[in-house]
Motif scaffolding. Structure first.
Motif, PDB file in Angstrom:
ATOM      1  N   PHE A 141     -28.669 -26.954  73.796  1.00 41.56           N
ATOM      2  CA  PHE A 141     -29.004 -27.026  72.376  1.00 41.56           C
ATOM      3  C   PHE A 141     -29.526 -25.683  71.874  1.00 41.56           C
ATOM      4  O   PHE A 141     -29.115 -25.198  70.819  1.00 41.56           O
ATOM      5  CB  PHE A 141     -30.041 -28.131  72.168  1.00 41.56           C
ATOM      6  CG  PHE A 141     -30.520 -28.277  70.749  1.00 41.56           C
ATOM      7  CD1 PHE A 141     -29.822 -29.040  69.835  1.00 41.56           C
ATOM      8  CD2 PHE A 141     -31.676 -27.638  70.322  1.00 41.56           C
ATOM      9  CE1 PHE A 141     -30.257 -29.168  68.533  1.00 41.56           C
ATOM     10  CE2 PHE A 141     -32.120 -27.760  69.027  1.00 41.56           C
ATOM     11  CZ  PHE A 141     -31.403 -28.529  68.122  1.00 41.56           C
ATOM     12  N   GLU A 142     -30.423 -25.081  72.620  1.00 45.34           N
ATOM     13  CA  GLU A 142     -30.990 -23.797  72.191  1.00 45.34           C
ATOM     14  C   GLU A 142     -29.928 -22.701  72.171  1.00 45.34           C
ATOM     15  O   GLU A 142     -29.965 -21.811  71.317  1.00 45.34           O
ATOM     16  CB  GLU A 142     -32.154 -23.425  73.102  1.00 45.34           C
ATOM     17  CG  GLU A 142     -33.376 -24.327  72.914  1.00 45.34           C
ATOM     18  CD  GLU A 142     -34.502 -23.993  73.856  1.00 45.34           C
ATOM     19  OE1 GLU A 142     -34.224 -23.361  74.914  1.00 45.34           O
ATOM     20  OE2 GLU A 142     -35.658 -24.353  73.565  1.00 45.34           O
ATOM     21  N   GLN A 143     -28.979 -22.755  73.095  1.00 45.32           N
ATOM     22  CA  GLN A 143     -27.905 -21.765  73.083  1.00 45.32           C
ATOM     23  C   GLN A 143     -27.027 -21.942  71.849  1.00 45.32           C
ATOM     24  O   GLN A 143     -26.593 -20.963  71.233  1.00 45.32           O
ATOM     25  CB  GLN A 143     -27.058 -21.885  74.346  1.00 45.32           C
ATOM     26  CG  GLN A 143     -25.927 -20.856  74.401  1.00 45.32           C
ATOM     27  CD  GLN A 143     -25.097 -20.983  75.657  1.00 45.32           C
ATOM     28  OE1 GLN A 143     -25.435 -21.741  76.565  1.00 45.32           O
ATOM     29  NE2 GLN A 143     -23.998 -20.244  75.720  1.00 45.32           N
ATOM     30  N   VAL A 144     -26.761 -23.194  71.459  1.00 43.64           N
ATOM     31  CA  VAL A 144     -25.971 -23.456  70.259  1.00 43.64           C
ATOM     32  C   VAL A 144     -26.687 -22.914  69.022  1.00 43.64           C
ATOM     33  O   VAL A 144     -26.069 -22.289  68.150  1.00 43.64           O
ATOM     34  CB  VAL A 144     -25.692 -24.962  70.108  1.00 43.64           C
ATOM     35  CG1 VAL A 144     -25.067 -25.261  68.750  1.00 43.64           C
ATOM     36  CG2 VAL A 144     -24.775 -25.441  71.223  1.00 43.64           C
ATOM     37  N   LEU A 145     -27.990 -23.130  68.932  1.00 41.78           N
ATOM     38  CA  LEU A 145     -28.751 -22.600  67.798  1.00 41.78           C
ATOM     39  C   LEU A 145     -28.664 -21.082  67.750  1.00 41.78           C
ATOM     40  O   LEU A 145     -28.555 -20.491  66.671  1.00 41.78           O
ATOM     41  CB  LEU A 145     -30.216 -23.029  67.899  1.00 41.78           C
ATOM     42  CG  LEU A 145     -30.545 -24.503  67.664  1.00 41.78           C
ATOM     43  CD1 LEU A 145     -32.055 -24.711  67.718  1.00 41.78           C
ATOM     44  CD2 LEU A 145     -30.005 -24.986  66.337  1.00 41.78           C
ATOM     45  N   LYS A 146     -28.696 -20.448  68.907  1.00 44.95           N
ATOM     46  CA  LYS A 146     -28.651 -18.994  68.963  1.00 44.95           C
ATOM     47  C   LYS A 146     -27.288 -18.468  68.548  1.00 44.95           C
ATOM     48  O   LYS A 146     -27.185 -17.455  67.835  1.00 44.95           O
ATOM     49  CB  LYS A 146     -28.998 -18.525  70.377  1.00 44.95           C
ATOM     50  CG  LYS A 146     -29.012 -17.013  70.552  1.00 44.95           C
ATOM     51  CD  LYS A 146     -29.388 -16.633  71.975  1.00 44.95           C
ATOM     52  CE  LYS A 146     -29.384 -15.126  72.151  1.00 44.95           C
ATOM     53  NZ  LYS A 146     -29.742 -14.754  73.550  1.00 44.95           N
ATOM     54  N   GLU A 147     -26.206 -19.151  68.960  1.00 49.89           N
ATOM     55  CA  GLU A 147     -24.858 -18.656  68.712  1.00 49.89           C
ATOM     56  C   GLU A 147     -24.308 -19.082  67.360  1.00 49.89           C
ATOM     57  O   GLU A 147     -23.580 -18.324  66.721  1.00 49.89           O
ATOM     58  CB  GLU A 147     -23.930 -19.133  69.830  1.00 49.89           C
ATOM     59  CG  GLU A 147     -24.268 -18.553  71.197  1.00 49.89           C
ATOM     60  CD  GLU A 147     -23.375 -19.100  72.296  1.00 49.89           C
ATOM     61  OE1 GLU A 147     -22.578 -20.032  71.991  1.00 49.89           O
ATOM     62  OE2 GLU A 147     -23.466 -18.616  73.433  1.00 49.89           O
ATOM     63  N   GLU A 148     -24.609 -20.308  66.910  1.00 48.56           N
ATOM     64  CA  GLU A 148     -24.007 -20.832  65.689  1.00 48.56           C
ATOM     65  C   GLU A 148     -24.988 -21.022  64.547  1.00 48.56           C
ATOM     66  O   GLU A 148     -24.568 -21.236  63.410  1.00 48.56           O
ATOM     67  CB  GLU A 148     -23.319 -22.174  65.990  1.00 48.56           C
ATOM     68  CG  GLU A 148     -22.203 -22.086  67.014  1.00 48.56           C
ATOM     69  CD  GLU A 148     -21.407 -23.374  67.097  1.00 48.56           C
ATOM     70  OE1 GLU A 148     -21.457 -24.167  66.132  1.00 48.56           O
ATOM     71  OE2 GLU A 148     -20.737 -23.596  68.109  1.00 48.56           O
TER      72      GLU A 148
END
Length: 750
Positions: A141-148
């Motif tokens: 989830f945190e990676q998605v927030l960072k990328e998108e």
């Protein structure tokens, strides 16, 4: 408490906490959905959560039914991973005006896009216990927030039924006093309620001559103590007289989102200025469930600017210029495409990559791999003969002019002719002409519901407002082509089902539940398919398909054939949660099932069970039960899925529990501590019945000493732990011997 100084001896047990045994009841379920984030697994705890995020059941797809079967049969937690193709697009809408604001030659348009809000499912808000359990999901989830960012496009035809309505509003209405403050660079106002430094304010003043002066300002400061507004420069620069009252009203907008004509969500008094506390750029990304609405920088050729350059230009916008405000009116979203007819084997295989990172997932279910051939949609009912694009009766009430369109792969608008238009109320039947237009009258002036039908397209329900006169511009309605997911051939299904159990694709410690490729397979065909799946201790093959209760479009009951993997995963989860991972779902009655598509008796199962086909059977008076728990391995030690799942759980638990030993001194104390830590976990499992044996010595062993840690191994910085376990295996064959001895009847069990 120690009171006397001195040396006190306190023995310390050389062991580290082990924690609970790793869970084996959480599946990853892959397939097709109406909406939701593509390519990212989402952790769910109920079917209601699935419907909120991914929508209701697809007409051609089994994921919803399988997930319902999972929860109905005792499952508690599952990951859902939506599969899409590259042709999938999110619906969008924008209003283009020649007078739209421009920055360095590029236009700024407000764009509405079907969008998924990640903050709506933020797992970081869970309780501390659940956060620890969902650690791998939180990392994704945190990676998605960072990328998108906080939102991402939500592709699918579902977005074509969304309409964003934008209406100008004024939250603040007040006026200045006749006091001249600081030579006109500040104004005393009668009320500061709702005013802040980021407010866009319209100032109007009518002179004695009848002329009206008008200006739009953003306060430099709002002085609440002295009830004043401080301006960046003198008001006289805009032709306003600070010595006379000036009307002050704020610039805000009310937004409402309609899904197929029904109000879904609304927002009041939002400001276009990002510096405002209730700015659209702040409120909508965090709170809007289905639509993103924001300004976009578009070059003269219609292409969007690069992200960095667009962001730089957005900072140059003067929000006092009304040309940068969103235009009032409706934004009907269109152009959304599911792209299911273009799904490929590569789309499925590439979607497996995120599963590697799901440390808590142990089962993999993919019922949509085995979709059957979809039949053609039934022909539309005959319609009354009507004139093409005409007014049906003399106008007595409301008029409605509409246009029905679709979109090609490049987003180009295509008018749809021959669409059946059915408007609620009398006189509301028409068909579209070749230009996609239709017109009706005598339908009343209240909001009306419109239903559009055309063979080969998804039916569409829409709501529109008739006018007392024939409008010059039509209401545009978008229909999506009716597409069915691609049906894979046998070779593709075999490759994809094998990939579900391959650690190179999905990571370690996972078992796949494979479905038969068709609902009408005979016993000999099931045996042939099992042989094609090959030899694997990480695949459980369950057959036949299940008949589920369902209803047709008119509400009449019918039976739906569905692959069994989701129900089997639910039974496995129920057994594990009730007893432990050593108890499989075999011999548990399945819920949300009416029957099976193939009746398997004892004689039939005699040929299926030895080769690893786990039969699902209907027993009179006992319901429908899973009657097998074998893997597809030819190795007797890995014959049962129970063995594979127990060993996986032990490996995963020890890997987690022994992470501390990296960089510890490779000495006697460390080796003893490692061995003791492992032994404590294994002894606990033995006492819980997970491991077999009369005594602990026969159930497990853990060895970490100089014998398996030679001088050469220790010089290389290695520490070796040898662990052996005897997992509990299920009893498949129970014998009762009934005999007669003298005057007694003796019953023995073997």
């Amino acid at each position: 408490m120690l009171l006397t100084p001195g040396l006190y001896r306190q023995p310390v047990t050389p062991v580290r906490p082990v924690g609970a045994l790793a869970r084996g009841d959480i599946p990853v379920m892959l397939g097709y959905t109406r909406k939701g984030p593509p390519g990212v697994p989402v952790r769910l705890h109920s079917l209601r959560e699935f419907e909120d995020i991914f929508g209701e059941a697809l007409d051609h797809g089994f994921l919803w039914h399988s997930l319902k079967g999972f929860f109905e049969n005792g499952g508690q937690t599952a990951y859902v991973l939506r599969i899409v193709s590259e042709s999938a697009r999110a619906a969008r809408s924008e209003r283009v005006d020649a007078a739209q604001g421009a920055v360095e030659g590029a236009r700024v348009v407000w764009r509405a896009t079907a969008s998924f809000p990640w903050l709506a499912i933020d797992p970081r808000k869970l309780t501390s216990a659940l956060r620890g359990e969902s650690a791998s999901w939180i990392q994704i989830f945190e990676q998605v927030l960072k990328e998108e960012g906080v939102r991402s496009d939500d592709p699918g035809a579902f977005g074509n039924g969304l309409v964003l309505k934008v209406v100008r509003a004024s939250r603040v209405r007040t006026e200045t006093t006749d006091e001249v403050v600081d030579g006109g660079k500040a104004s005393s106002v009668r009320s500061l309620a709702g005013l802040e430094a980021g407010s866009i304010l319209e100032l109007t003043q009518t002179a004695a001559s009848g002329l009206t002066a008008h200006a739009v300002r953003i306060p430099a400061k709002v002085d609440t103590a002295r009830q004043r507004i401080v301006w960046s420069d003198n008001l006289t620069a805009d032709g306003l007289d600070p010595s006379r009252p000036i009307r002050v009203s704020s610039v805000e907008f009310d937004l409402a989102i309609f899904a197929e004509g029904k109000l879904q969500q609304s927002f009041a008094a939002l400001s276009p200025n990002p510096a405002h506390s209730r700015a659209m750029a702040t409120v909508l990304p965090a709170s809007c469930r289905s639509v993103a609405f924001s300004p976009a920088v578009v070059r003269t050729n219609g292409d969007s600017e690069a992200e960095e350059k667009a962001a730089a230009r957005m900072k140059m916008i003067d929000w006092t210029d009304e040309h940068f405000w969103p235009q009032e009116g409706d934004y009907p979203l269109a152009g959304g495409v599911d792209g299911l007819d273009r799904i490929t084997r590569e789309n499925w295989l590439s979607a497996l990559e995120p599963i590697k990172r799901l440390a808590d997932a142990a089962l993999i279910v993919a019922p949509d791999i085995v979709l059957p051939e979809a039949g053609l949609p039934p022909p539309d009912a005959p319609l009354p003969a009507v004139l093409d694009c005409c007014v049906l009766e003399q106008p007595e009430a409301g008029f409605l002019l509409g246009k029905v369109v679709s979109y090609d792969d490049d987003g180009k608008e295509i008018p749809l002719g021959g669409v059946a238009v059915d408007i609620a109320g009398p006189g509301g039947i028409a068909t579209t002409g070749s230009d996609g237009l239709f017109a009706v009258s005598d339908i009343g002036l209240s909001l009306v519901s419109i239903r559009l039908n055309k063979q080969g397209y998804e039916p569409l329900e829409f709501q529109a407002q008739p006018l007392p006169f024939m409008p010059s511009q039509p209401v545009v309605m978008s229909m999506a082509p009716l597409t069915s997911p691609k049906v894979f051939v046998a070779d593709e299904i075999v490759e994809m089902q094998a990939a579900l159990a391959n650690p190179e694709y999905v990571g370690p410690y996972k078992v796949a539940l494979a479905d038969p490729p068709a609902s009408d397979m005979r016993a000999d065909q099931l045996a042939t398919w099992r042989s094609r799946l090959g030899d694997s201790a990480r695949i459980g093959f369950f057959a036949p398909w299940l008949n589920l209760p369902a209803k047709d479009s008119t509400g009449n009951p019918l039976s739906l054939a569905c692959p069994p993997s989701g129900h089997v995963a639910g039974a496995f989860a129920a057994a594990e949660n009730a007893t432990g991972i050593h108890r499989t779902g075999a011999n548990l009655q399945l819920r949300f099932v009416e029957g099976v598509t193939l009746a398997i008796d004892d004689a039939t199962q005699e040929g299926l069970n030895p080769i690893g086909v786990n039969a699902i059977r209907a027993f009179p008076g006992r319901g429908i039960r899973i009657f097998g728990t074998r893997s597809l391995s030819s190795d007797p030690e890995w014959r049962y899925l129970t063995t594979r799942r127990i060993v996986d759980a032990i490996e995963k638990s020890l890997e987690r529990a022994l992470q501390w030993m990296v960089f510890e001194p490779n000495n006697l104390i460390t080796r003893h501590s490692v061995q003791t830590t492992a032994s404590i976990l294994l002894d606990r499992l033995f006492r819980q019945g997970v491991l077999s044996g009369v005594k602990a010595e026969g159930a497990y062993s853990a060895k970490c000493d100089l014998e398996n840690n030679s001088d050469a191994s220790r010089d290389e910085g290695k520490l070796v732990v040898d662990i052996a376990v005897a997992p509990t295996q299920p009893f498949e064959f129970i014998y009762f011997r009934l005999g007669h001895e003298f005057d007694a009847i003796q019953v023995t069990e073997r």
